[in-house]
Design an enzyme around this catalytic site. Structure first.
Site, PDB file in Angstrom:
ATOM      1  N   CYS A  73       0.854  -1.195   0.000  1.00  0.00           N
ATOM      2  CA  CYS A  73       0.000   0.000   0.000  1.00  0.00           C
ATOM      3  C   CYS A  73       0.888   1.242   0.000  1.00  0.00           C
ATOM      4  O   CYS A  73       0.631   2.216  -0.694  1.00  0.00           O
ATOM      5  CB  CYS A  73      -0.895   0.027   1.236  1.00  0.00           C
ATOM      6  SG  CYS A  73      -1.860  -1.456   1.501  1.00  0.00           S
ATOM      7  N   HIS A  77       0.794   4.888  -1.883  1.00  0.00           N
ATOM      8  CA  HIS A  77       0.185   5.925  -1.039  1.00  0.00           C
ATOM      9  C   HIS A  77       1.171   6.581  -0.084  1.00  0.00           C
ATOM     10  O   HIS A  77       0.835   7.589   0.543  1.00  0.00           O
ATOM     11  CB  HIS A  77      -0.973   5.330  -0.224  1.00  0.00           C
ATOM     12  CG  HIS A  77      -2.095   4.798  -1.070  1.00  0.00           C
ATOM     13  ND1 HIS A  77      -2.995   5.622  -1.698  1.00  0.00           N
ATOM     14  CD2 HIS A  77      -2.466   3.536  -1.380  1.00  0.00           C
ATOM     15  CE1 HIS A  77      -3.888   4.877  -2.368  1.00  0.00           C
ATOM     16  NE2 HIS A  77      -3.572   3.609  -2.193  1.00  0.00           N
ATOM     17  N   CYS A 111      -8.493  -2.293  -4.365  1.00  0.00           N
ATOM     18  CA  CYS A 111      -7.117  -1.829  -4.551  1.00  0.00           C
ATOM     19  C   CYS A 111      -6.173  -3.027  -4.505  1.00  0.00           C
ATOM     20  O   CYS A 111      -5.246  -3.128  -5.297  1.00  0.00           O
ATOM     21  CB  CYS A 111      -6.775  -0.834  -3.444  1.00  0.00           C
ATOM     22  SG  CYS A 111      -5.706   0.501  -3.982  1.00  0.00           S
ATOM     23  N   HIS A 178     -33.947   3.291  16.079  1.00  0.00           N
ATOM     24  CA  HIS A 178     -32.879   4.291  16.089  1.00  0.00           C
ATOM     25  C   HIS A 178     -33.365   5.715  15.832  1.00  0.00           C
ATOM     26  O   HIS A 178     -32.634   6.664  16.117  1.00  0.00           O
ATOM     27  CB  HIS A 178     -31.792   3.892  15.093  1.00  0.00           C
ATOM     28  CG  HIS A 178     -31.126   2.590  15.446  1.00  0.00           C
ATOM     29  ND1 HIS A 178     -30.290   2.465  16.516  1.00  0.00           N
ATOM     30  CD2 HIS A 178     -31.210   1.358  14.890  1.00  0.00           C
ATOM     31  CE1 HIS A 178     -29.863   1.199  16.597  1.00  0.00           C
ATOM     32  NE2 HIS A 178     -30.413   0.516  15.626  1.00  0.00           N
ATOM     33  N   ARG A 215     -22.518  -5.599  12.117  1.00  0.00           N
ATOM     34  CA  ARG A 215     -23.476  -5.037  13.084  1.00  0.00           C
ATOM     35  C   ARG A 215     -24.884  -4.995  12.492  1.00  0.00           C
ATOM     36  O   ARG A 215     -25.850  -5.329  13.158  1.00  0.00           O
ATOM     37  CB  ARG A 215     -23.020  -3.637  13.497  1.00  0.00           C
ATOM     38  CG  ARG A 215     -23.865  -3.027  14.581  1.00  0.00           C
ATOM     39  CD  ARG A 215     -23.664  -3.791  15.870  1.00  0.00           C
ATOM     40  NE  ARG A 215     -24.707  -3.505  16.858  1.00  0.00           N
ATOM     41  CZ  ARG A 215     -25.875  -4.135  16.898  1.00  0.00           C
ATOM     42  NH1 ARG A 215     -26.185  -5.055  16.008  1.00  0.00           N
ATOM     43  NH2 ARG A 215     -26.742  -3.858  17.840  1.00  0.00           N
ATOM     44  N   CYS A 219     -28.545  -6.881  13.579  1.00  0.00           N
ATOM     45  CA  CYS A 219     -29.837  -6.240  13.793  1.00  0.00           C
ATOM     46  C   CYS A 219     -30.901  -6.908  12.927  1.00  0.00           C
ATOM     47  O   CYS A 219     -32.028  -7.121  13.371  1.00  0.00           O
ATOM     48  CB  CYS A 219     -29.769  -4.750  13.477  1.00  0.00           C
ATOM     49  SG  CYS A 219     -29.587  -3.708  14.934  1.00  0.00           S
TER      50      CYS A 219
END
Lengths: 258, 106
Positions: A73, A77, A111, A178, A215, A219
């Protein structure tokens, strides 16, 4: 008779909460604000925050050559503290080559495949989580700044639609908790405002680092809906919508949640 | 690949009580869980953690299956001289991971 009256009162209360709607911008706060002081301290102290173990791994992976190109990387970068600063605050972003909106983990995976010539890492693999956490960590403390890009509008609109769509056997939308009940509790846990500012984050329940998609799948399983697959465009759209709601809140990666 | 986070003060005065924190990435598999195919996942926990200060053991702990994954240990010791703190974690598979930190005592 009393029972009937209780039912009517209960019905009226439910009808009242259903009208709450989107959270006013002045009341928006991070999920960390709902945690116990001990958990907040764990997140704030890098020597206690277990998410830093993945950041450490990501830092090593950043400068390790991979794939047929033999490039790391860092070869393209350079120093991540300069080149990746603020990047996580701008994602999901529009990517013409990838054919639409893309999240940070998806961008890193592409990438690796296209620029490094390495096999595309699996979603939720330690390597991809570590690199995503390391890149995200470079934006810690910076305000979430969703790009002002008209190409993202349809993603955000679709994300909002999905966020407000009832699903599963329990027939609940993300917004039912939420947006309408964020200051309350569910099964003893705080219902937060769903601002994805700390991902990937270390969840004490998981005893591991996990992504926003993990996550959200939790839910969806909770409301007994069939969860979207990892990497599904629906998840990226929801993330694009949620990040636009979270504009201005500081990035916390890697966060800690109970 | 070892992933360990060590927190030791870089400098201290002789006789100071210093706090040391050490965390390592490890699944700490209890041996009581079933995999998706119904087969028990073999136990793999770190059995022993030890810290040596210039070769002399100043802290050690035995771990048991109730410890969470990625165990975090904080303890204190007295800064006696400049030197190296060596941390070692030994698991059921017999692997020992080590990490070191330097301290300068004035």
């Amino acid at each position: 008779m009393n029972g009937l009256r209780a039912l009517i009162v209960c019905g009226a209360a439910l009808a009242g909460t259903a009208l709450a709607g989107e959270i006013p911008s002045t009341e928006r706060r991070s999920g960390a604000a709902f945690m116990a002081p001990e958990t907040q301290a764990m997140q704030a102290d890098d020597s206690e925050n277990p998410g830093m173990l993945w950041v450490l791994q990501g830092e090593r992976l950043w400068s390790e050559p991979a794939g047929s190109s033999g490039k790391s990387c860092a070869s393209c970068h350079g120093e991540a503290s300069a080149s990746m600063r603020g990047v996580a605050a701008r994602y999901p972003a529009s990517d013409v080559a990838a054919g639409g909106t893309i999240d940070l983990a998806g961008r890193i995976a592409l990438c690796q495949r296209d620029k490094q010539g390495a096999p595309e890492p699996a979603r939720e693999s330690d390597e991809l989580l570590a690199l995503t956490a390391f890149v995200g960590h470079q934006s810690r403390g910076l305000p979430v700044a969703p790009p002002d890009d008209p190409r993202l509008a349809s993603s955000r609109a679709n994300g909002k639609r999905l966020f407000e769509a009832r699903m599963g056997q329990l027939d609940l939308a993300c917004a039912s908790c939420h947006d309408d009940n964020w200051d309350k509790k569910l099964g003893g846990s705080a219902i937060t405002q769903a601002h994805p500012t700390a991902y990937p984050l270390y969840r004490l329940e998981w005893q591991a680092l996990g992504s926003l998609q993990r996550r959200m799948r939790n839910c969806m399983i909770g409301v007994r809906a069939e969860p979207f697959a990892y990497g599904a465009p629906e998840f990226v759209d929801i993330e694009a919508y949620l990040m636009s709601r979270a504009a201005g809140l500081p990035v916390e990666t890697p966060g800690v949640r109970p | 690949m070892t992933r360990a986070l060590i927190n030791v003060p870089k400098t201290a005065k002789r006789g100071d009580v210093i706090e040391i924190r050490a965390m390592i990435a490890h699944p700490m598999e209890t041996g009581y869980r079933m995999g998706p195919n119904g087969v028990a996942i073999p136990r793999n926990i770190i059995k022993r953690f030890a810290c040596a200060y210039d070769g002399a053991e100043v802290f050690a702990a035995d771990f048991f299956p109730a410890m969470s994954a990625n165990p975090f240990v904080a303890f204190s010791t007295v800064a006696t001289s400049s030197g190296t703190l060596t941390f070692s974690w030994t698991d059921d598979a017999g692997n020992t991971e080590t990490a070191t930190a330097e301290i300068a005592v004035g």
